[in-house]
Scaffold this active site. Structure first.
Site, mmCIF file in Angstrom:
data_model
loop_
_atom_site.group_PDB
_atom_site.id
_atom_site.type_symbol
_atom_site.label_atom_id
_atom_site.label_comp_id
_atom_site.label_asym_id
_atom_site.label_seq_id
_atom_site.Cartn_x
_atom_site.Cartn_y
_atom_site.Cartn_z
ATOM 1 N N ASP A 1 31.228 -7.635 -37.399
ATOM 2 C CA ASP A 1 30.098 -7.841 -38.308
ATOM 3 C C ASP A 1 29.833 -6.526 -39.027
ATOM 4 O O ASP A 1 30.318 -5.470 -38.623
ATOM 5 C CB ASP A 1 28.845 -8.263 -37.519
ATOM 6 N N SER A 2 29.025 -6.613 -40.087
ATOM 7 C CA SER A 2 28.693 -5.392 -40.816
ATOM 8 C C SER A 2 27.802 -4.474 -39.981
ATOM 9 O O SER A 2 27.669 -3.305 -40.294
ATOM 10 C CB SER A 2 27.956 -5.764 -42.099
ATOM 11 N N TYR B 1 26.472 -5.291 -46.050
ATOM 12 C CA TYR B 1 27.572 -5.804 -46.857
ATOM 13 C C TYR B 1 27.023 -6.720 -47.966
ATOM 14 O O TYR B 1 27.666 -6.918 -48.988
ATOM 15 C CB TYR B 1 28.525 -6.645 -45.985
ATOM 16 N N GLY B 2 25.845 -7.285 -47.704
ATOM 17 C CA GLY B 2 25.269 -8.296 -48.600
ATOM 18 C C GLY B 2 25.326 -7.966 -50.084
ATOM 19 O O GLY B 2 25.753 -8.786 -50.885
ATOM 20 N N CYS C 1 30.011 -12.737 -39.228
ATOM 21 C CA CYS C 1 29.274 -12.257 -40.397
ATOM 22 C C CYS C 1 29.504 -13.277 -41.512
ATOM 23 O O CYS C 1 30.648 -13.572 -41.852
ATOM 24 C CB CYS C 1 29.835 -10.889 -40.785
ATOM 25 N N THR D 1 28.694 -12.998 -44.679
ATOM 26 C CA THR D 1 29.136 -12.372 -45.925
ATOM 27 C C THR D 1 30.648 -12.163 -45.903
ATOM 28 O O THR D 1 31.347 -12.430 -46.882
ATOM 29 C CB THR D 1 28.398 -11.023 -46.110
ATOM 30 N N GLU E 1 18.587 -3.856 -38.761
ATOM 31 C CA GLU E 1 19.399 -2.666 -38.476
ATOM 32 C C GLU E 1 18.502 -1.502 -38.030
ATOM 33 O O GLU E 1 18.886 -0.687 -37.211
ATOM 34 C CB GLU E 1 20.212 -2.246 -39.704
ATOM 35 N N CYS F 1 22.942 -15.806 -42.149
ATOM 36 C CA CYS F 1 23.299 -14.396 -41.949
ATOM 37 C C CYS F 1 23.074 -14.132 -40.478
ATOM 38 O O CYS F 1 22.026 -14.512 -39.929
ATOM 39 C CB CYS F 1 22.405 -13.486 -42.785
ATOM 40 N N HIS G 1 22.329 -11.650 -38.872
ATOM 41 C CA HIS G 1 21.200 -10.781 -38.520
ATOM 42 C C HIS G 1 19.897 -11.588 -38.351
ATOM 43 O O HIS G 1 18.987 -11.160 -37.663
ATOM 44 C CB HIS G 1 20.961 -9.735 -39.619
HETATM 45 N N1 DGL Z 1 25.353 -10.076 -40.770
HETATM 46 C C1 DGL Z 1 25.986 -10.290 -41.987
HETATM 47 C C2 DGL Z 1 25.997 -11.730 -42.409
HETATM 48 O O1 DGL Z 1 26.035 -12.572 -41.612
HETATM 49 C C3 DGL Z 1 25.763 -9.408 -43.138
HETATM 50 C C4 DGL Z 1 24.596 -8.547 -43.276
HETATM 51 C C5 DGL Z 1 24.840 -7.502 -44.329
HETATM 52 O O2 DGL Z 1 25.580 -6.571 -44.019
HETATM 53 O O3 DGL Z 1 24.314 -7.626 -45.449
HETATM 54 O O4 DGL Z 1 26.009 -12.068 -43.553
#
Ligand code: DGL
Length: 473
Positions: free
Chosen positions: A10-11, A42-43, A73, A75, A152, A184, A186
């Site tokens: 994941d990011s 990463y979004g 993740c 994204t 985060e 997402c 997160h």
């Molecule tokens: N946790 C990631 C997702 O599911 C990405 C979060 C990010 O880095 O923007 O999309």
């Protein structure tokens, strides 16, 4: 039973929501987790950037010998899942399909909301997936770019988090959803606030839970599940701040002893950017040098096994040079998803019907010893006259590429076996291998002289002469 770990990427810390479910549903499995917190989020990044970063993470975990990969993740799943799935030889699973399936099964009024990062929402992947599965579904998308930062930074339990969630989700309320996909990984860490904001009548779909149900099925399908109940050595890697990552992970996974390793992905940047890596399956840098010259000019980055310390030695169980070289080259190429050249070579003595052949290095048994091998060869040839002591040094090279036919090349040097060793250079049977044309044994030649005429050199020349155009272009 297969005790190899399952890899999760994941990011940042978001994928831990998927890991939590794995610990719950699949307690016998070992987990290797990598979060690229240094480059999170990463979004807002371009799909190309996300693709690049994700491949770097994949290469890191492939070296750790994972048996299955979970792209935890959304994204990254949106940007690159099909490509990774196609290129790897292990099963790969993303979080979007399982989440979509669960939402469809839960929704009664067919009005499904999706919240995710800007990248995920802009890709339109949820809408496509949901509608492909059930055309009559109405999808309402909303990017929530502020959520990932709150997680985060471990600010989930603050009023700031509560207010941000409430404010962001306000616009979704008018759509009369009965189901909301947390698109997402997160977001489950903000679940309470999300549920409060949406109201109890909205079912929240945590794709992590659904994904692990699929993982469990894949493990059974491929017969790679672990039944080992003992203690597991889970490993957690981050590219970012150790303490920050550790705090969220310990709390969320309820693992007070968890230790986080900080790693760098720099080494993998070239691997993925150029996708032109040639790995010479040897720990001997000298052996790689010749390839370095030729392939370096064509834009390849030439590596040896010294660059991949986690790859364990592959046993030479074949009965021919080709089988052994193929075994090494093809298994490493599939596992690391790079081009690999492996060799196997040995001495074939005519009076001994080609022996020691593939067993050259272990002719006198284990542990391998050049002196013992030479002594055994001399005793086997005792009494054999000079003209019958002819022999060939042979080398087979196999060039393997993931999902392509391998290319096989070979080279020979003829000589004869002396009755007493001569020369200090080289290794193996060199002190006994005499070449009439040069009037010396290969141990009496300088490394430069030997390299020019060796069986290996000839095999390299052969390989280059039969390489398909695309390899060197
Ligand atoms: N946790 C990631 C997702 O599911 C990405 C979060 C990010 O880095 O923007 O999309």
């Amino acid at each position: 039973m297969n005790k190899q770990p399952i890899g999760f990427i994941d990011s940042g810390v978001g994928g831990l929501t998927v890991v939590k479910e794995s610990l719950n549903q699949l307690p016998n499995e070992t987990i290797y987790y990598l979060g690229d917190s240094a480059r999170c989020p990463y979004g807002p990044r371009t799909p190309e950037e996300v693709r690049q970063f994700t491949w770097e993470m994949v290469h890191f975990l492939l070296e750790k010998n994972i048996k299955l990969l979970v792209i935890a993740c959304n994204t990254a799943t949106a940007a690159v899942l099909p490509e990774i799935k196609q290129k790897l030889s292990i099963p790969v699973i993303g979080v979007i399909d399982p989440g979509s399936r669960a939402a469809i099964s839960k929704s009664k009024n067919k009005r499904i909301g999706v919240i995710g990062t800007t990248g995920t929402i802009q890709s339109g992947v949820y809408e496509r997936t949901l509608k492909n599965k059930k055309q009559s579904i109405h999808v309402f998308n909303l990017p929530c770019p502020k959520f990932v930062g709150l997680v985060e930074e471990n600010k989930m339990n603050t009023t700031d988090a509560q207010e941000t969630v409430l404010e962001t989700l306000n616009t979704l309320k008018e759509h009369h959803l009965d189901t909301l996909i947390l698109g997402c990984t997160h977001y489950p860490l903000l679940k309470e606030h999300i549920q409060n904001a949406m109201g109890e009548h909205v079912t929240l779909i945590d794709s992590g839970v659904e994904t692990i149900t699929d993982v469990s099925m894949l493990l059974d399908y491929f017969d790679i599940a672990s039944t080992h109940e003992g203690e597991k050595h889970h490993r957690f890697f981050t590219t970012g701040n150790k303490e920050q990552f550790e705090k969220v992970a310990k709390q969320w996974l309820d693992m007070p002893e968890l230790d986080v390793e900080v790693i760098s992905l720099e080494k993998y940047q070239k691997v993925t950017q150029m996708e032109k890596v040639l790995l010479i399956a040897t720990k001997n840098k000298g052996k790689a040098r010749e390839f370095e010259q030729i392939f370096g000019e064509k834009g390849y980055s030439v590596k040896t096994l010294l660059d991949y310390p986690d790859i364990e030695d592959i046993e030479e169980t074949g009965t021919t040079f080709e089988e052994n070289a193929r075994l090494k080259a093809e298994s490493i190429a599939q596992r690391l998803n790079v081009m690999v050249i492996a060799d196997d070579s040995g001495l074939m003595v005519d009076a001994l019907h080609g022996e020691p052949g593939v067993y050259s290095a272990r002719y006198a048994g284990e542990p391998k010893s050049d002196t013992a091998n030479n002594a055994k060869l001399l005793s086997e040839l005792a009494g054999v006259p000079k003209e019958q002591r002819t022999a060939t040094f042979h080398c087979t090279l196999v060039l393997a590429r993931p999902n392509e036919q391998s290319i096989v090349a070979s080279g020979n040097v003829r000589g004869e076996i002396l009755t007493v060793p001569k020369g200090e250079n080289g290794f193996g049977y060199d002190p006994l291998f005499y070449i009439e044309e040069y009037g010396k044994t290969t141990a009496e030649m300088t490394p430069e002289e030997k390299n020019k005429i060796s069986h290996r050199k000839k095999a390299i020349q052969h390989l280059l002469s039969i390489l398909p155009q695309e390899v060197l272009s």
